[in-house]
Design an enzyme around this catalytic site. Structure first.
Site, PDB file in Angstrom:
ATOM      1  CD  GLN A   1      -6.614  -8.857-129.193  1.00 60.11           C
ATOM      2  OE1 GLN A   1      -7.176  -8.132-130.291  1.00 60.11           O
ATOM      3  NE2 GLN A   1      -5.288  -8.835-129.046  1.00 60.11           N
TER       4      GLN A   1
ATOM      5  NE  ARG B   1      -6.610 -11.074-132.987  1.00 56.86           N
ATOM      6  CZ  ARG B   1      -7.463  -9.999-133.249  1.00 56.86           C
ATOM      7  NH1 ARG B   1      -7.314  -9.125-132.869  1.00 56.86           N
ATOM      8  NH2 ARG B   1      -8.808 -10.143-133.505  1.00 56.86           N
TER       9      ARG B   1
ATOM     10  NE  ARG C   1     -14.546  -6.404-134.315  1.00 58.13           N
ATOM     11  CZ  ARG C   1     -13.352  -5.893-134.136  1.00 58.13           C
ATOM     12  NH1 ARG C   1     -13.024  -4.549-134.511  1.00 58.13           N
ATOM     13  NH2 ARG C   1     -12.183  -6.366-133.773  1.00 58.13           N
TER      14      ARG C   1
HETATM   15  N1   CP Z   1      -7.379  -5.701-131.862  1.00 64.88           N
HETATM   16  C1   CP Z   1      -8.338  -5.788-132.886  1.00 64.88           C
HETATM   17  O1   CP Z   1      -9.337  -6.550-132.562  1.00 64.88           O
HETATM   18  O2   CP Z   1      -8.189  -4.772-133.690  1.00 64.88           O
HETATM   19  P1   CP Z   1      -9.348  -4.449-134.928  1.00 64.88           P
HETATM   20  O3   CP Z   1     -10.255  -3.715-134.009  1.00 64.88           O
HETATM   21  O4   CP Z   1      -8.519  -3.701-135.721  1.00 64.88           O
HETATM   22  O5   CP Z   1      -9.652  -5.658-135.492  1.00 64.88           O
HETATM   23  N1  NVA Z   2     -11.837  -2.252-126.061  1.00 60.97           N
HETATM   24  C1  NVA Z   2     -11.673  -1.887-127.498  1.00 60.97           C
HETATM   25  C2  NVA Z   2     -11.033  -3.188-128.487  1.00 60.97           C
HETATM   26  C3  NVA Z   2     -10.756  -3.042-129.802  1.00 60.97           C
HETATM   27  C4  NVA Z   2     -10.235  -3.998-130.420  1.00 60.97           C
HETATM   28  C5  NVA Z   2     -13.229  -1.714-128.306  1.00 60.97           C
HETATM   29  O1  NVA Z   2     -14.073  -2.591-128.088  1.00 60.97           O
HETATM   30  O2  NVA Z   2     -13.332  -0.718-128.993  1.00 60.97           O
END
Ligand code: CP
Ligand code: NVA
Length: 322
Positions: A129, A286, A99
């Site tokens: 997602q 997920r 991430r």
């Molecule tokens: N939807 C999602 O990716 O949630 P997190 O940020 O908690 O991983």
């Molecule tokens: N659009 C949001 C998604 C979180 C899962 C972000 O990037 O913060």
């Protein structure tokens, strides 16, 4: 399946089909040895609840070993390059789930590493997602082709992946956003290249008419905190998903949100907690879908049982080495 999953558009329809049928199987039989002896690095530059826990538990349930790495405690935070990090990690683990704040970090990592790199969210996309969300739609509505998904609010990373994968799966994707917050031209043209389209609206009520799915995401994504005031002014109150807006679909529709939700901003409690809301089943899926991605990568020969360099000592070098 390709080595890396950086964008939803990296997936072929046959990959999605295989991943969904594996996910169905993994729900029924959650524990296996599919990743036995293999470690997977989970490198996070941004906070996470769902993605981190579902990958960590998922790798364990497949008999593998998850290694969670908070970016700030790695040497990346002290200037080690992404490429050098990738070439190091491939000697210990069989895949990297990452991430990142900037999508190009993933591209650099994938180019440098001989092991798969999976996007666990970047500023541009969140393919795991979207893959999981369409699995949820398939579960709740019993079909995907021809389904109408109306996304209300900001054209986020999650929206981008939903639009790209929607094109691959034959879903009609619409978005209603304030001027200046709609999808980029580049995204729309990539969706068209895949044979799909994005129907762009300014009026949320028009966008949801006839929709099977109403989807929203936060107005202020990670990294956009300094834009908070301007964004709230642009989005509120018009782009909040309310019971009234849900009734404008004119049918029994489901409500989806990638979570975390900012209740009272992009969605009101009454919708989050309504019968039509599938947000927690969506989060639950997920786990199954991400496990299926890993198993598919393994089946396709991308997840080395032995990390690079493990095994017999390398023969003396003949040519230049990496
Ligand atoms: N939807 C999602 O990716 O949630 P997190 O940020 O908690 O991983
Ligand atoms: N659009 C949001 C998604 C979180 C899962 C972000 O990037 O913060």
């Amino acid at each position: 399946m390709r080595k890396d999953l950086l964008s939803a558009s990296d997936l072929e329809p046959s990959d999605v089909e295989a991943i969904y049928s594996l996910a169905d199987h993994l729900r029924a039989v959650p524990l296996s040895r599919a990743l036995e002896g293999r470690a997977v690095a989970l490198l996070f530059e941004r906070p996470s609840t769902r993605t981190r826990v579902s990958f960590e538990v998922g790798v364990s349930q497949l008999g593998g070993h998850p290694v969670y790495l908070d970016y700030t405690t790695t040497q990346l935070s002290r200037g080690e390059s992404v490429e050098d990090t990738a070439r190091t990690l491939e000697r210990y683990v069989s895949a990297i789930v990452a991430r990142v704040s900037r999508h190009d970090t993933l591209e650099r990592m994938a180019a440098a590493a001989r092991i798969p790199v999976i996007n666990a969210l970047s500023d541009l996309e969140h393919p795991c997602q979207a893959l999981s969300d369409y699995y949820t739609v398939r579960e709740k509505l019993g079909r995907l082709r021809g389904v109408v998904l109306a996304f209300i609010g900001d054209s986020t990373n999650v929206f981008n992946s939903l639009a790209l994968l929607g094109a691959i799966l034959g879903v009609e994707v619409r978005i209603a956003s304030p001027r200046g917050y709609g999808p980029s031209r580049a995204l729309i043209s990539r969706v068209r290249d895949l044979g799909g389209d994005v129907l762009v609206y300014e009026d949320p009520e028009e966008a949801v008419r006839g929709a099977d799915v109403v989807y929203t995401d936060v107005f202020i994504s990670m990294g956009q905190e300094s834009e908070r005031e301007a964004r709230l002014r642009a989005f509120l109150p018009r782009y909040r998903v309310t019971e009234e807006l849900m009734s404008r679909t004119g049918k029994r529709s489901i409500f989806m949100h990638c979570l975390p939700a900012h209740r009272g901003e992009e969605v009101e409690d009454a919708v989050m907690d309504s019968e039509s809301s599938v947000v927690f089943d969506q989060a639950g899926n997920r786990l199954h879908v991400q496990k299926a991605i890993l198993v598919r990568l393994a089946e396709e020969g991308h997840l080395r049982r032995r990390p690079i360099g493990l095994g017999r000592p390398a023969a003396p070098p003949r040519g230049p080495r990496r």
